[in-house]
Design a protein around this motif. Structure first.
Motif: not given
Length: 173
Positions: A5, A9-10, A57, A59-60, A72-73
């Motif tokens: 992370k 963000v992963t 945003r 996420s990964s 994304t989120v």
């Protein structure tokens, strides 16, 4: 797979990405390798900028041999226009760089790679931007199966034409 992370963000790096990079470095032309990675970075930056502008945003981010996949989120029901803007921003960034460099009188590998990256990413494959745009308008509709059939035929034709072009290139050289 390596996973960690960074700022929430992963990041995932798959083994196939490392193999792909080893193959890229076989070119042994540092200018070409740098142009390739800069083109990719500009493309992905276009997506990230558009995502930020639409309030999204990350996420990964997964790095694989087939490319970079960003998730994304989800904030609920996102407008189709926002998703479309984010999907098209990567190829648009490459086209802008190509156009700016051509207007400035610059030629060579870097502008050409940007144009190729934009065209490649608009192919109708689900893992590419073009396929994601098509899915945005067809998934969950009564025409989803018909669209998938048309896309399969298009993909097959693209593969056949690419193979024929490669054969023609080999015959000429």
């Amino acid at each position: 797979m390596i996973s960690f992370k960074l700022r929430g963000v992963t990041l995932r790096v798959e083994f196939s990405f490392l193999v792909f990079n080893a193959l890229v470095f076989l070119f042994r032309d540092s200018t070409l390798v740098l142009a390739f990675y800069t083109t990719c970075a500009l493309h992905e930056s276009g997506h990230i900028l558009a995502l930020g502008l639409t309030g999204g945003r990350l996420s990964s981010v997964s790095f694989g041999a087939a490319g970079i996949r960003m998730e994304t989120v989800r904030t609920g029901a996102e407008p189709v226009t926002s998703s479309l803007f984010v999907f098209l921003a990567g190829p648009a960034a490459n086209i802008l760089v190509f156009t700016a460099m051509k207007l400035a009188g610059c030629g060579g590998t870097f502008p050409a790679l940007n144009l190729v990256a934009a065209a490649y990413n608009m192919l109708p494959f689900r893992s590419l931007d073009g396929g994601a745009v098509i899915a945005l308008f067809t998934v969950g509709t009564p025409h989803e199966r018909t669209a998938e059939l048309v896309l399969k035929v298009m993909r097959l034709l693209i593969i056949v034409f690419a193979a024929l072009a490669l054969l023609e290139f080999r015959v000429v050289s």
